[in-house]
Design an enzyme around this catalytic site. Structure first.
Site, PDB file in Angstrom:
ATOM      1  N   SER A 101       1.086  -1.071  -0.024  1.00  0.00           N
ATOM      2  CA  SER A 101      -0.151   0.062  -0.070  1.00  0.00           C
ATOM      3  C   SER A 101       0.839   1.257  -0.006  1.00  0.00           C
ATOM      4  O   SER A 101       0.416   2.119  -0.521  1.00  0.00           O
ATOM      5  CB  SER A 101      -0.974  -0.055   1.122  1.00  0.00           C
ATOM      6  OG  SER A 101      -0.375   0.236   2.347  1.00  0.00           O
ATOM      7  N   ASN A 102       2.179   1.253   0.534  1.00  0.00           N
ATOM      8  CA  ASN A 102       2.884   2.434   0.659  1.00  0.00           C
ATOM      9  C   ASN A 102       3.389   2.712  -0.757  1.00  0.00           C
ATOM     10  O   ASN A 102       3.612   3.642  -1.213  1.00  0.00           O
ATOM     11  CB  ASN A 102       4.006   2.215   1.544  1.00  0.00           C
ATOM     12  CG  ASN A 102       3.397   2.790   2.883  1.00  0.00           C
ATOM     13  OD1 ASN A 102       3.236   3.874   3.225  1.00  0.00           O
ATOM     14  ND2 ASN A 102       3.457   1.907   3.924  1.00  0.00           N
ATOM     15  N   ARG A 129      22.837 -12.641   3.669  1.00  0.00           N
ATOM     16  CA  ARG A 129      22.204 -11.605   3.379  1.00  0.00           C
ATOM     17  C   ARG A 129      22.960 -10.685   2.309  1.00  0.00           C
ATOM     18  O   ARG A 129      22.349  -9.983   1.499  1.00  0.00           O
ATOM     19  CB  ARG A 129      22.274 -10.637   4.733  1.00  0.00           C
ATOM     20  CG  ARG A 129      21.902  -9.320   4.744  1.00  0.00           C
ATOM     21  CD  ARG A 129      21.857  -8.433   5.961  1.00  0.00           C
ATOM     22  NE  ARG A 129      21.437  -9.254   7.222  1.00  0.00           N
ATOM     23  CZ  ARG A 129      20.227  -9.470   7.486  1.00  0.00           C
ATOM     24  NH1 ARG A 129      19.160  -9.059   6.405  1.00  0.00           N
ATOM     25  NH2 ARG A 129      19.650 -10.247   8.787  1.00  0.00           N
ATOM     26  N   MET A 152      10.824  -6.214   4.465  1.00  0.00           N
ATOM     27  CA  MET A 152      11.091  -6.881   5.881  1.00  0.00           C
ATOM     28  C   MET A 152      12.384  -7.386   5.940  1.00  0.00           C
ATOM     29  O   MET A 152      12.683  -8.523   6.530  1.00  0.00           O
ATOM     30  CB  MET A 152       9.817  -7.757   6.119  1.00  0.00           C
ATOM     31  CG  MET A 152       8.437  -7.193   6.054  1.00  0.00           C
ATOM     32  SD  MET A 152       8.707  -5.345   7.030  1.00  0.00           S
ATOM     33  CE  MET A 152       7.487  -5.873   8.424  1.00  0.00           C
ATOM     34  N   ASN A 181      13.147   4.581   4.350  1.00  0.00           N
ATOM     35  CA  ASN A 181      12.416   3.515   4.878  1.00  0.00           C
ATOM     36  C   ASN A 181      11.019   4.166   5.638  1.00  0.00           C
ATOM     37  O   ASN A 181      11.313   5.335   6.276  1.00  0.00           O
ATOM     38  CB  ASN A 181      13.359   2.773   5.815  1.00  0.00           C
ATOM     39  CG  ASN A 181      12.142   1.743   6.372  1.00  0.00           C
ATOM     40  OD1 ASN A 181      11.585   0.815   5.483  1.00  0.00           O
ATOM     41  ND2 ASN A 181      12.279   1.351   7.562  1.00  0.00           N
ATOM     42  N   HIS A 184       8.516   3.370   8.819  1.00  0.00           N
ATOM     43  CA  HIS A 184       8.301   2.563   9.888  1.00  0.00           C
ATOM     44  C   HIS A 184       7.110   2.816  10.619  1.00  0.00           C
ATOM     45  O   HIS A 184       6.906   4.207  10.877  1.00  0.00           O
ATOM     46  CB  HIS A 184       9.571   2.684  10.562  1.00  0.00           C
ATOM     47  CG  HIS A 184       9.388   1.516  11.796  1.00  0.00           C
ATOM     48  ND1 HIS A 184       9.437   0.334  11.636  1.00  0.00           N
ATOM     49  CD2 HIS A 184       9.296   1.780  13.207  1.00  0.00           C
ATOM     50  CE1 HIS A 184       9.357  -0.274  12.751  1.00  0.00           C
ATOM     51  NE2 HIS A 184       9.325   0.660  13.820  1.00  0.00           N
ATOM     52  N   GLU A 191      23.160   1.157   8.239  1.00  0.00           N
ATOM     53  CA  GLU A 191      23.284  -0.299   8.562  1.00  0.00           C
ATOM     54  C   GLU A 191      22.648  -0.702   9.707  1.00  0.00           C
ATOM     55  O   GLU A 191      22.638  -2.001   9.975  1.00  0.00           O
ATOM     56  CB  GLU A 191      24.952  -0.712   8.822  1.00  0.00           C
ATOM     57  CG  GLU A 191      25.927  -0.178   7.764  1.00  0.00           C
ATOM     58  CD  GLU A 191      26.205   1.069   7.285  1.00  0.00           C
ATOM     59  OE1 GLU A 191      25.693   1.903   8.054  1.00  0.00           O
ATOM     60  OE2 GLU A 191      27.114   1.238   6.358  1.00  0.00           O
ATOM     61  N   ASP A 232      16.081   0.358  11.299  1.00  0.00           N
ATOM     62  CA  ASP A 232      15.101   1.582  11.680  1.00  0.00           C
ATOM     63  C   ASP A 232      15.746   2.766  12.624  1.00  0.00           C
ATOM     64  O   ASP A 232      15.556   3.415  13.578  1.00  0.00           O
ATOM     65  CB  ASP A 232      13.979   0.950  12.547  1.00  0.00           C
ATOM     66  CG  ASP A 232      13.279  -0.110  11.923  1.00  0.00           C
ATOM     67  OD1 ASP A 232      13.219   0.030  10.623  1.00  0.00           O
ATOM     68  OD2 ASP A 232      12.500  -1.028  12.655  1.00  0.00           O
TER      69      ASP A 232
END
Ligand code: GAR
Length: 208
Positions: free
Chosen positions: A14-15, A66, A91, A108, A110, A143, A146
């Protein structure tokens, strides 16, 4: 030349849609979304992108270490040369490799007033902690989880009868409002960073 946004997501999207709608409505002028990437097969956000005619790719992260995964995503991004990478419900924590490649060009969103309640289920964390105000934050990505400099925040008062679902819905409305606004500020360069502070040229969020 139009400014180029790439969106990374893992789910509903939705964002991403709020960004695409803002572009279509002229609130995010001279901008296009050049690629949407999901790390999850079947993420609804991918289908939504395709329906809008926006290039969309699934790059599955399952089983990959990662940085190995991030190298695949960076290679896909390099093909489309974005000015800005918007994480929209993506995520995953980015590797230092990824952050270094796009430093200062990754945002980002949040669903909390950071630095309160980083990580998963931020809205539930806020309710369980008993805070009276929740909200959302758009920040530069570094790094850490959030954690980067904050571009915009919006406050959402908590009601006594809120559940994680009702609170999330009201926060989401604010997310959809501030994410395109923050993207515009960053794409237009109407800010400077002093330490952790993002100083908007207008001196006022929303007027940059
Ligand atoms: C949004 O609430 C976003 O803030 C959150 O996931 C949701 C994605 O919704 N992101 C995080 O919690 C990141 N730590 P969407 O797929 O509909 O945009």
């Amino acid at each position: 030349m139009k400014k180029r946004i790439a969106v990374l997501l893992s789910g509903r999207g939705s964002n991403f849609e709020a960004l695409a709608d803002s572009i279509a409505a002229g609130r995010l002028p001279d901008t296009e979304i050049v690629l949407v990437v999901s790390n999850r097969e079947g993420a609804p956000g991918i289908e939504k992108a395709r329906q809008r005619g926006i290039p969309a790719r699934v790059i599955p992260s399952k089983g990959l270490e990662r940085e190995a995964y991030d190298r695949l995503v960076v290679a896909a991004l390099d093909e489309v040369n974005p000015d800005l990478v918007c994480l929209a419900g993506f995520m995953r924590l980015l590797s230092p490799y990824f952050v270094e490649r796009f430093r200062g060009r990754i945002l980002n969103i949040h669903p909390s007033l950071l630095p309160a309640f980083p990580g998963l289920e931020a809205q539930r964390q806020a309710l369980e902690h008993g805070v009276k105000f929740a909200g959302c934050t758009v920040h530069f990505v570094d790094e850490n989880l959030d954690a980067g400099p904050i571009v915009l925040q919006a406050v959402v008062p908590i009601r006594d009868d809120d559940t994680p679902d009702t609170l999330s819905a009201r926060i989401l409305d604010e997310e959809h409002r501030i994410y395109p606004e923050a993207a515009r500020i960053v794409l237009e360069g109407h800010y400077r960073i002093e330490g952790r502070r993002v100083i908007l040229e207008s001196g006022e969020p929303g007027k940059a």
